[in-house]
Design an enzyme around this catalytic site. Structure first.
Site, PDB file in Angstrom:
ATOM      1  N   ASN A  57      -4.623  -6.753  -6.561  1.00 10.83           N
ATOM      2  CA  ASN A  57      -3.684  -6.864  -5.709  1.00 10.83           C
ATOM      3  C   ASN A  57      -3.860  -8.247  -4.766  1.00 10.83           C
ATOM      4  O   ASN A  57      -3.004  -8.913  -4.615  1.00 10.83           O
ATOM      5  CB  ASN A  57      -3.397  -5.692  -4.938  1.00 10.83           C
ATOM      6  CG  ASN A  57      -3.259  -4.284  -5.729  1.00 10.83           C
ATOM      7  OD1 ASN A  57      -3.146  -4.568  -6.894  1.00 10.83           O
ATOM      8  ND2 ASN A  57      -3.762  -3.256  -5.332  1.00 10.83           N
ATOM      9  N   ASP A  58      -4.972  -8.345  -3.959  1.00 13.48           N
ATOM     10  CA  ASP A  58      -5.182  -9.217  -3.008  1.00 13.48           C
ATOM     11  C   ASP A  58      -5.606 -10.712  -3.878  1.00 13.48           C
ATOM     12  O   ASP A  58      -4.995 -11.522  -3.189  1.00 13.48           O
ATOM     13  CB  ASP A  58      -6.294  -8.854  -2.191  1.00 13.48           C
ATOM     14  CG  ASP A  58      -5.818  -8.108  -0.844  1.00 13.48           C
ATOM     15  OD1 ASP A  58      -4.621  -8.220  -0.455  1.00 13.48           O
ATOM     16  OD2 ASP A  58      -6.428  -7.261  -0.370  1.00 13.48           O
ATOM     17  N   ARG A  67     -11.063   4.669  -1.112  1.00 11.16           N
ATOM     18  CA  ARG A  67     -10.567   3.813  -0.112  1.00 11.16           C
ATOM     19  C   ARG A  67     -10.779   4.704   1.184  1.00 11.16           C
ATOM     20  O   ARG A  67      -9.992   5.455   1.742  1.00 11.16           O
ATOM     21  CB  ARG A  67      -9.085   3.749  -0.204  1.00 11.16           C
ATOM     22  CG  ARG A  67      -8.638   2.843  -1.442  1.00 11.16           C
ATOM     23  CD  ARG A  67      -7.210   2.599  -1.674  1.00 11.16           C
ATOM     24  NE  ARG A  67      -6.797   1.780  -2.367  1.00 11.16           N
ATOM     25  CZ  ARG A  67      -6.402   1.715  -3.706  1.00 11.16           C
ATOM     26  NH1 ARG A  67      -6.136   3.159  -3.899  1.00 11.16           N
ATOM     27  NH2 ARG A  67      -5.808   0.917  -4.532  1.00 11.16           N
ATOM     28  N   ARG A  71       2.034  -9.938  -0.170  1.00 14.33           N
ATOM     29  CA  ARG A  71       2.591  -8.983  -0.979  1.00 14.33           C
ATOM     30  C   ARG A  71       3.538  -7.661  -0.342  1.00 14.33           C
ATOM     31  O   ARG A  71       4.052  -6.926  -0.953  1.00 14.33           O
ATOM     32  CB  ARG A  71       1.488  -8.106  -2.015  1.00 14.33           C
ATOM     33  CG  ARG A  71       0.252  -7.753  -1.107  1.00 14.33           C
ATOM     34  CD  ARG A  71      -0.653  -7.359  -1.874  1.00 14.33           C
ATOM     35  NE  ARG A  71      -1.814  -6.705  -1.391  1.00 14.33           N
ATOM     36  CZ  ARG A  71      -2.216  -5.632  -1.202  1.00 14.33           C
ATOM     37  NH1 ARG A  71      -1.430  -4.693  -1.805  1.00 14.33           N
ATOM     38  NH2 ARG A  71      -3.641  -4.930  -0.853  1.00 14.33           N
ATOM     39  N   CYS A 119     -10.148  -2.855 -10.038  1.00 17.84           N
ATOM     40  CA  CYS A 119      -9.842  -1.666  -9.642  1.00 17.84           C
ATOM     41  C   CYS A 119      -8.238  -1.933  -8.849  1.00 17.84           C
ATOM     42  O   CYS A 119      -7.652  -1.083  -8.201  1.00 17.84           O
ATOM     43  CB  CYS A 119     -10.696  -1.294  -8.450  1.00 17.84           C
ATOM     44  SG  CYS A 119     -10.921  -2.325  -7.173  1.00 17.84           S
ATOM     45  N   HIS A 167       0.736  -1.071  -0.057  1.00 21.27           N
ATOM     46  CA  HIS A 167       0.027   0.114  -0.100  1.00 21.27           C
ATOM     47  C   HIS A 167       0.844   1.280   0.084  1.00 21.27           C
ATOM     48  O   HIS A 167       0.406   2.297  -0.284  1.00 21.27           O
ATOM     49  CB  HIS A 167      -0.913  -0.124   1.148  1.00 21.27           C
ATOM     50  CG  HIS A 167      -2.314  -0.823   0.779  1.00 21.27           C
ATOM     51  ND1 HIS A 167      -2.364  -2.057   1.090  1.00 21.27           N
ATOM     52  CD2 HIS A 167      -3.418  -0.514   0.368  1.00 21.27           C
ATOM     53  CE1 HIS A 167      -3.462  -2.487   0.667  1.00 21.27           C
ATOM     54  NE2 HIS A 167      -4.004  -1.421   0.279  1.00 21.27           N
ATOM     55  N   ARG A 227     -15.736   2.455  -1.013  1.00 21.10           N
ATOM     56  CA  ARG A 227     -15.567   1.198  -0.305  1.00 21.10           C
ATOM     57  C   ARG A 227     -15.448   1.191   1.070  1.00 21.10           C
ATOM     58  O   ARG A 227     -15.221   2.048   1.556  1.00 21.10           O
ATOM     59  CB  ARG A 227     -14.240   0.616  -0.599  1.00 21.10           C
ATOM     60  CG  ARG A 227     -13.864  -0.899  -0.288  1.00 21.10           C
ATOM     61  CD  ARG A 227     -12.712  -1.536  -0.747  1.00 21.10           C
ATOM     62  NE  ARG A 227     -11.514  -0.783  -0.118  1.00 21.10           N
ATOM     63  CZ  ARG A 227     -10.248  -1.054  -0.514  1.00 21.10           C
ATOM     64  NH1 ARG A 227      -9.941  -1.968  -1.495  1.00 21.10           N
ATOM     65  NH2 ARG A 227      -9.223  -0.252  -0.006  1.00 21.10           N
TER      66      ARG A 227
END
Length: 588
Positions: free
Chosen positions: A473-474, A310, A484, A521, A203, A347
């Protein structure tokens, strides 16, 4: 002497500037700049903390029992001596006055300087005194943390570098930078940053890309080898850091920097060009944002909406004081209004893993020592474990819907029971707003597909959701069992892995077959290397950081989506999909 360091390039371009070091500490330290009118007060905070620690140490020494070993009293004498030594608190005061560091950062920065000096000492006894120094600094930092800082933060008020550090540009160097600190620095003076650890999708790297400044992570020994005020070149394209470059190298990179700026200006002219492929396929380019103010940059970049807000960054860097409903509502409303009628996908809070809240928040107290936070209480699991907080956020989002087009996105859904509990929480939030006479409008509900279980069971989930958004990403992390945020295994993080591509293609196809909207996204959406592949899979909605929109738009304007789709299966069936994609998508 010039040295080169190598790391992972995470944000393109070239940055040149003097190094500002953020030292690591066993105590969490806030890093920010204070305004010129707050320097005296900040020096006063440092002085008060030093006096508090001196009183504590003196009291401990005075209250030692008669049978206490003499070494204990001598040790406290050493700590008092270090505390009052001008090379510690006096030099820390200079960091505040000269560079406008906040007191905590100043003390940590000076600890870093002195620790290096201790490490270079030949005498074993003197070298071991570094541990005493660290203990004294910890006490000072703890004393500083007992009262909130009363300071004007540069990250918030946008002071220019010359207001505290002369005319030279600055680059940030750290072992790692917490997401909360990255948000503090987001609108400040740094032209680039370097960290010892991290990968492309940590992040910290994600926020760096949103800042649109060159960055290199995973540079290993950078924070140890680079000294404060060293001239540093960051090559964000190649992942190279050059410390104290020669005049010839410096001039070469200044030329590349000017070329990069010209290229950005050229791409910026595409912002009002409709996003349509050569064969007439309309593509939605949305923006990922972290703060309400980012919506302005999204509109300026030509985004046709926000695909991911976010919200967790509203909850971070606040101690144990979480934002209440009204504060959240105002933030969401501001973003919605700034988008001028374009849709905003909000989100729900996604904390945990590499985005922890401060230790004094409710769940952190209970789960401080979780061995693998990426698999622990995070995202929707955290929200459902705090139903009052969750309904408060849902009410705030619903209230913001009265000001524009709002969609709600639920992160890390894996179980149908979580879906049912979320729907129940949303219905209760609506009833509470009805009872209070608050206005809201209908909102669409979406799910983040970032857990393999959700991707595999998508047809069941689609019964309950209006749209889905793939968090690559996840999804990559959990599919490949790779943390990650762990640079020890970051080389195994592979977005081109056939299993990952197969899951993404499956989700896109099944969502479209069900007549449900689908977007990506995650970081793949903003990486030009994947634009052709995602178009071939049928994706027509990409969400990325505003700074990435121009380069993605350029790629899709030159692409023929139908031709790309005809070659998709060859890529998905290949043992080396990346190499196959480079061949079959070369012309599209």
């Amino acid at each position: 002497m010039s040295i080169q360091l190598f790391g992972v390039p995470v944000s393109r371009g070239v940055a040149i500037g003097r190094a500002v070091l953020v030292a690591s500490s066993r105590v969490d330290v806030a890093h920010y700049f204070v305004g010129a009118d707050q320097v005296v007060a900040e020096v006063g905070r440092l002085r008060q903390a030093r006096d508090t620690v001196a009183e504590e140490l003196s009291t401990l020494q005075r209250d030692l029992p008669d049978d206490a070993p003499a070494e204990l009293s001598a040790l406290l004498d050493v700590h008092l001596m270090l505390l009052h030594d001008e090379t510690l608190t006096g030099a820390a005061r200079s960091w505040i006055v000269d560079r406008h560091y906040n007191a905590e950062w100043a003390v940590s920065a000076q600890l870093e300087v002195l620790a290096r000096q201790f490490d270079e000492m030949e005498d074993d006894y003197l070298r071991e005194r570094k541990a005493d120094l660290e203990q004294v600094v910890e006490r000072v930092l703890q004393a500083l943390s007992r009262k909130p800082a009363d300071a004007t933060v540069v990250a918030a008020n946008g002071l220019a570098a010359r207001d505290f550090a002369g005319e030279d540009p600055l680059v940030l160097v750290a072992n790692d930078v917490a997401p909360a600190d990255m948000m503090r620095f987001k609108n400040s003076v740094f032209t680039g940053f370097i960290t010892d650890v991290g990968g492309r999708t940590s992040h910290t790297a994600i926020v760096a890309r949103s800042m649109d400044i060159p960055a290199v992570v995973g540079a290993r020994e950078a924070s140890r080898l680079i000294r404060p005020d060293d001239w540093v070149v960051i090559d964000g394209d190649a992942g190279i850091v050059i410390v104290e470059p020669s005049p010839i190298v410096l001039e070469e990179y200044r030329f590349r920097q000017r070329q990069s700026e010209l290229e950005r200006a050229r791409l910026h002219r595409l912002r009002h060009t409709p996003s349509v492929t050569l064969d007439g396929q309309a593509v939605e380019l949305l923006a990922n944002i972290e703060q309400p103010g980012d919506a302005v940059a999204a509109v300026e970049a030509g985004a046709v909406g926000v695909g991911l807000f976010r919200t967790e960054f509203l909850f971070m860097s606040r101690g144990g004081d979480l934002p209440d409903e009204d504060e959240q509502f105002e933030a969401y409303r501001d973003a919605v209004v700034a988008m001028r009628g374009l849709p905003v996908t909000i989100r729900t809070v996604d904390v945990g893993a590499d985005k922890p809240l401060e230790r004094m928040t409710i769940q952190e107290l209970r789960h401080e020592h979780v061995l693998n936070p990426a698999l622990g209480l995070r995202a929707i699991r955290w929200s459902l474990s705090e139903p009052g907080m969750f309904r408060q956020q849902l009410r705030a989002i619903l209230r913001a819907s009265a000001y524009g087009r709002v969609r709600i996105l639920i992160p890390m859904v894996a179980h149908l029971n979580e879906v049912r509990m979320t729907l129940d929480a949303l219905e209760r939030a609506r009833r509470q707003l009805d009872d209070a006479g608050r206005l809201y409008t209908p909102v669409e509900l979406g799910a983040m597909i970032e857990v393999p279980a959700a991707a595999i069971s998508l047809r069941q989930f689609l019964r309950y959701f209006d749209f889905v958004s793939i968090g690559t990403n996840d999804l990559i992390q959990y599919t490949l069992a790779i943390d990650r945020a762990d640079d020890a295994v970051s080389h195994l993080y592979d977005p081109w892995h056939p299993a990952v591509l197969g899951l993404i293609a499956k989700v896109i196809a099944e969502a479209q077959a069900a007549g449900k909207g689908v977007s990506v996204c995650g970081e793949m959406a903003g990486d030009p290397a994947f634009t052709a592949l995602l178009l071939a899979m049928g994706l027509r909605s990409f969400s990325m950081h505003p700074a990435q929109i121009p380069s993605i738009k350029q790629r899709l304007l030159r692409a023929d989506a139908r031709r790309l789709a005809a070659s998709l299966q060859r890529v998905l069936d290949a043992e080396a999909p990346q190499a196959e994609a480079a061949k079959v998508f070369a012309a599209g």
